[in-house]
Motif scaffolding. Structure first.
Motif, PDB file in Angstrom:
ATOM      1  N   GLN A   1       0.860  -1.182   0.000  1.00 20.10           N
ATOM      2  CA  GLN A   1       0.000   0.000   0.000  1.00 20.10           C
ATOM      3  C   GLN A   1       0.896   1.231   0.000  1.00 20.10           C
ATOM      4  OE1 GLN A   1      -2.941  -0.018   3.121  1.00 20.10           O
ATOM      5  NE2 GLN A   1      -4.065   1.592   2.081  1.00 20.10           N
ATOM      6  N   GLY A   2       0.717   2.117  -0.991  1.00 21.09           N
ATOM      7  CA  GLY A   2       1.543   3.319  -1.077  1.00 21.09           C
ATOM      8  C   GLY A   2       1.277   4.253   0.087  1.00 21.09           C
TER       9      GLY A   2
ATOM     10  N   PRO B   1       2.098   9.275  -2.811  1.00 19.40           N
ATOM     11  CA  PRO B   1       2.712   8.147  -3.515  1.00 19.40           C
ATOM     12  C   PRO B   1       2.209   8.084  -4.951  1.00 19.40           C
ATOM     13  CG  PRO B   1       0.923   7.364  -2.131  1.00 19.40           C
ATOM     14  CD  PRO B   1       1.050   8.844  -1.869  1.00 19.40           C
TER      15      PRO B   1
ATOM     16  N   PHE C   1       1.653   5.371  -6.569  1.00 18.27           N
ATOM     17  CA  PHE C   1       0.680   4.274  -6.651  1.00 18.27           C
ATOM     18  C   PHE C   1      -0.022   4.085  -5.309  1.00 18.27           C
ATOM     19  CE2 PHE C   1       4.149   3.173  -9.674  1.00 18.27           C
ATOM     20  CZ  PHE C   1       3.433   3.369 -10.843  1.00 18.27           C
ATOM     21  N   LEU C   2      -1.340   3.953  -5.390  1.00 19.92           N
ATOM     22  CA  LEU C   2      -2.131   3.706  -4.184  1.00 19.92           C
ATOM     23  C   LEU C   2      -1.853   2.289  -3.678  1.00 19.92           C
ATOM     24  CD1 LEU C   2      -4.128   5.689  -2.943  1.00 19.92           C
ATOM     25  CD2 LEU C   2      -5.950   4.593  -4.237  1.00 19.92           C
TER      26      LEU C   2
END
Lengths: 103, 103
Positions: free
Chosen positions: A44-45, A55, A57-58
């Motif tokens: 998890q970003g 981030p 990416f999520l």
């Protein structure tokens, strides 16, 4: 060994149900691809490099296979079932990258 | 556990010396950050999801730490030395993401 990475970009209005992803989606992929799957990872970003930055990416999911052929053979017959599960945990259109594991 | 991912985007005219990265740069980071480093991974992008498509990233490097604090404490005093080594293997300006490891 190859790694299939699935990137869920972090953009406004996007949702991602990490519990569903870890407890339902990834186990589904593992079950369908069975012994061809050599490993699974999920992250998890939380931020970019700078504290408090967003981030890129999520979330990211990674599945390891021996070869690209092993991946395509394993996933091919189940691709529609796997894709159909995506709306159950996210409205993000993921991007995929295949990489060769060096270390 | 947290994962610090360093993404090297795949764009025209970019170079990336994977041997240097695996044999010199990553060992340098590991040596400088010492016991704080819980794991290292490196991948070379080979394609996107479709066969023959371009990968989003030419290369990715990942370093695992117990916590974000442990990462910042370990890397802080050595950041300039690590950054100064980047031109030795690439002309790509990398992007960094910090993620929480879920699986």
């Amino acid at each position: 060994m190859i790694k299939v990475s699935v990137f869920y970009a972090n953009r406004e209005g996007m949702r991602f149900d990490m519990n569903y992803y870890c407890e339902k989606h990834m186990p589904l992929v593992r079950r369908l691809c069975d012994a061809a799957v050599k490993g699974i990872a999920v992250e998890q970003g939380t931020s970019g490099g700078e504290p408090g930055s967003a981030p890129q990416f999520l979330a990211m999911g990674h599945i390891y296979f021996e070869t690209v052929d092993a991946y395509r053979t394993a996933i091919g017959p189940h691709l529609n079932e796997i894709l159909a599960d995506i709306p159950n945990y996210t409205n993000i259109q993921p991007t995929i990258q295949i990489s060769e594991v060096k270390i």
